[in-house]
Design a protein around this motif. Structure first.
Motif, PDB file in Angstrom:
ATOM      1  N   THR A 165       0.837  -1.193   0.000  1.00 32.03           N
ATOM      2  CA  THR A 165       0.000   0.000   0.000  1.00 32.03           C
ATOM      3  C   THR A 165       0.871   1.243   0.000  1.00 32.03           C
ATOM      4  N   HIS A 166       0.684   2.095  -1.001  1.00 29.85           N
ATOM      5  CA  HIS A 166       1.412   3.355  -1.085  1.00 29.85           C
ATOM      6  C   HIS A 166       0.497   4.509  -0.670  1.00 29.85           C
ATOM      7  N   THR A 167       1.093   5.535  -0.125  1.00 34.19           N
ATOM      8  CA  THR A 167       0.335   6.710   0.337  1.00 34.19           C
ATOM      9  C   THR A 167       0.965   7.979  -0.228  1.00 34.19           C
ATOM     10  N   PHE A 226       2.887   9.758   1.207  1.00 31.68           N
ATOM     11  CA  PHE A 226       4.267   9.886   1.674  1.00 31.68           C
ATOM     12  C   PHE A 226       5.241   9.630   0.523  1.00 31.68           C
ATOM     13  N   CYS A 227       4.801   8.848  -0.481  1.00 32.32           N
ATOM     14  CA  CYS A 227       5.631   8.607  -1.657  1.00 32.32           C
ATOM     15  C   CYS A 227       4.799   8.920  -2.898  1.00 32.32           C
ATOM     16  N   ASP A 228       4.455   7.923  -3.688  1.00 28.22           N
ATOM     17  CA  ASP A 228       3.735   8.200  -4.938  1.00 28.22           C
ATOM     18  C   ASP A 228       2.245   7.880  -4.880  1.00 28.22           C
ATOM     19  N   GLY A 229       1.713   7.585  -3.707  1.00 28.02           N
ATOM     20  CA  GLY A 229       0.279   7.342  -3.567  1.00 28.02           C
ATOM     21  C   GLY A 229      -0.499   8.646  -3.553  1.00 28.02           C
ATOM     22  N   ARG A 230      -1.801   8.539  -3.678  1.00 23.98           N
ATOM     23  CA  ARG A 230      -2.647   9.745  -3.728  1.00 23.98           C
ATOM     24  C   ARG A 230      -3.300  10.076  -2.392  1.00 23.98           C
ATOM     25  N   ASP A 231      -3.462   9.068  -1.542  1.00 23.78           N
ATOM     26  CA  ASP A 231      -4.213   9.267  -0.303  1.00 23.78           C
ATOM     27  C   ASP A 231      -3.321   9.163   0.932  1.00 23.78           C
ATOM     28  N   SER A 232      -3.820   9.703   2.022  1.00 25.38           N
ATOM     29  CA  SER A 232      -3.101   9.642   3.294  1.00 25.38           C
ATOM     30  C   SER A 232      -3.170   8.220   3.853  1.00 25.38           C
ATOM     31  N   PRO A 233      -2.261   7.886   4.767  1.00 23.49           N
ATOM     32  CA  PRO A 233      -2.338   6.576   5.401  1.00 23.49           C
ATOM     33  C   PRO A 233      -3.692   6.344   6.087  1.00 23.49           C
ATOM     34  N   GLU A 234      -4.224   7.357   6.763  1.00 29.01           N
ATOM     35  CA  GLU A 234      -5.508   7.178   7.444  1.00 29.01           C
ATOM     36  C   GLU A 234      -6.637   6.904   6.454  1.00 29.01           C
ATOM     37  N   ALA A 235      -6.627   7.574   5.304  1.00 33.62           N
ATOM     38  CA  ALA A 235      -7.640   7.308   4.275  1.00 33.62           C
ATOM     39  C   ALA A 235      -7.527   5.874   3.765  1.00 33.62           C
ATOM     40  N   MET A 236      -6.306   5.373   3.664  1.00 28.40           N
ATOM     41  CA  MET A 236      -6.106   3.991   3.208  1.00 28.40           C
ATOM     42  C   MET A 236      -6.594   2.996   4.264  1.00 28.40           C
ATOM     43  N   ALA A 290       6.059   2.152   1.697  1.00 26.05           N
ATOM     44  CA  ALA A 290       6.554   3.353   1.021  1.00 26.05           C
ATOM     45  C   ALA A 290       7.727   2.999   0.116  1.00 26.05           C
ATOM     46  N   HIS A 291       7.735   3.573  -1.093  1.00 27.56           N
ATOM     47  CA  HIS A 291       8.869   3.383  -1.997  1.00 27.56           C
ATOM     48  C   HIS A 291      10.116   3.967  -1.356  1.00 27.56           C
ATOM     49  N   SER A 292      11.212   3.210  -1.407  1.00 29.47           N
ATOM     50  CA  SER A 292      12.439   3.670  -0.785  1.00 29.47           C
ATOM     51  C   SER A 292      13.653   3.312  -1.631  1.00 29.47           C
ATOM     52  N   LEU A 293      14.533   4.275  -1.773  1.00 21.11           N
ATOM     53  CA  LEU A 293      15.847   4.076  -2.382  1.00 21.11           C
ATOM     54  C   LEU A 293      16.877   4.588  -1.375  1.00 21.11           C
ATOM     55  N   TYR A 294      16.638   4.287  -0.114  1.00 21.01           N
ATOM     56  CA  TYR A 294      17.416   4.825   0.997  1.00 21.01           C
ATOM     57  C   TYR A 294      18.908   4.614   0.790  1.00 21.01           C
TER      58      TYR A 294
END
Length: 174
Positions: A7-9, A11-21, A37-41
């Motif tokens: 699930t993306h939010t 915080f990265c490339d998602g459209r909705d907030s974590p709470e909405a998800m 969350a997508h990460s290239l840390y």
């Protein structure tokens, strides 16, 4: 049991907030929702979670987990890109960033030999500064340009490099 660990939010490339998800997952009677969350840390492209927001992301997911305890299990994870030597997902490092699980991913295809040695072992050391990579999720033209630039137009070599990278991320996260 109904689950989703990918699930993306926003915080990265998602459209909705974590709470909405979480709300959407509850409406659909999910038992578990995992955020990834997508990460290239420690780096980031425009669609990754920026390094400066890792703690905020983890705290947000942890707060939601507490707020919805007993109604739905909520897990914090990362979809961690594998692009040695720049980003080699490490379970311990991600655990320190609040990860309860990792999804290893190969969104970038690197120049021949960048991701692994001939015997298939992971190489996360130095690399020629002229070596390059491209995003395999990009548009057809960009992918074709990347295959031309990095593999002399040889699609088979590009596919072999992709699967070598997939094997590399599996070995890294083993």
């Amino acid at each position: 049991m109904k689950t989703n660990y990918h699930t993306h939010t926003d915080f990265c490339d998602g459209r909705d907030s974590p709470e909405a998800m979480v709300s959407a997952a509850l409406d659909r009677r999910f038992d578990i929702i995992g955020f990834s969350a997508h990460s290239l840390y420690p780096f980031a492209a425009e669609w990754h979670l920026p390094s400066r927001r890792f703690r905020e992301y983890a705290a947000c997911i942890a707060a939601l987990s507490q707020a919805y305890r007993g109604r739905i299990a909520i897990l914090a994870g990362y979809e961690a890109d594998f692009l040695p030597p720049f980003s080699c997902p490490d379970k311990a490092a991600y655990a320190a960033l609040g990860a309860e699980y990792l999804i290893g991913s190969v969104h970038y295809l690197a120049a021949d030999g960048l991701c692994s040695t001939p015997d298939g072992t992971v190489r996360c050391g130095s690399v020629d500064e002229n070596a390059g990579w491209f995003c395999v999720d990009a548009g057809a033209e960009e992918v074709a340009n990347g295959i031309r630039a990095l593999f002399g137009g040889d699609g088979k070599k590009a596919v072999q490099a992709h699967f070598a990278a997939v094997r590399g991320v599996l070995r890294t996260l083993d």
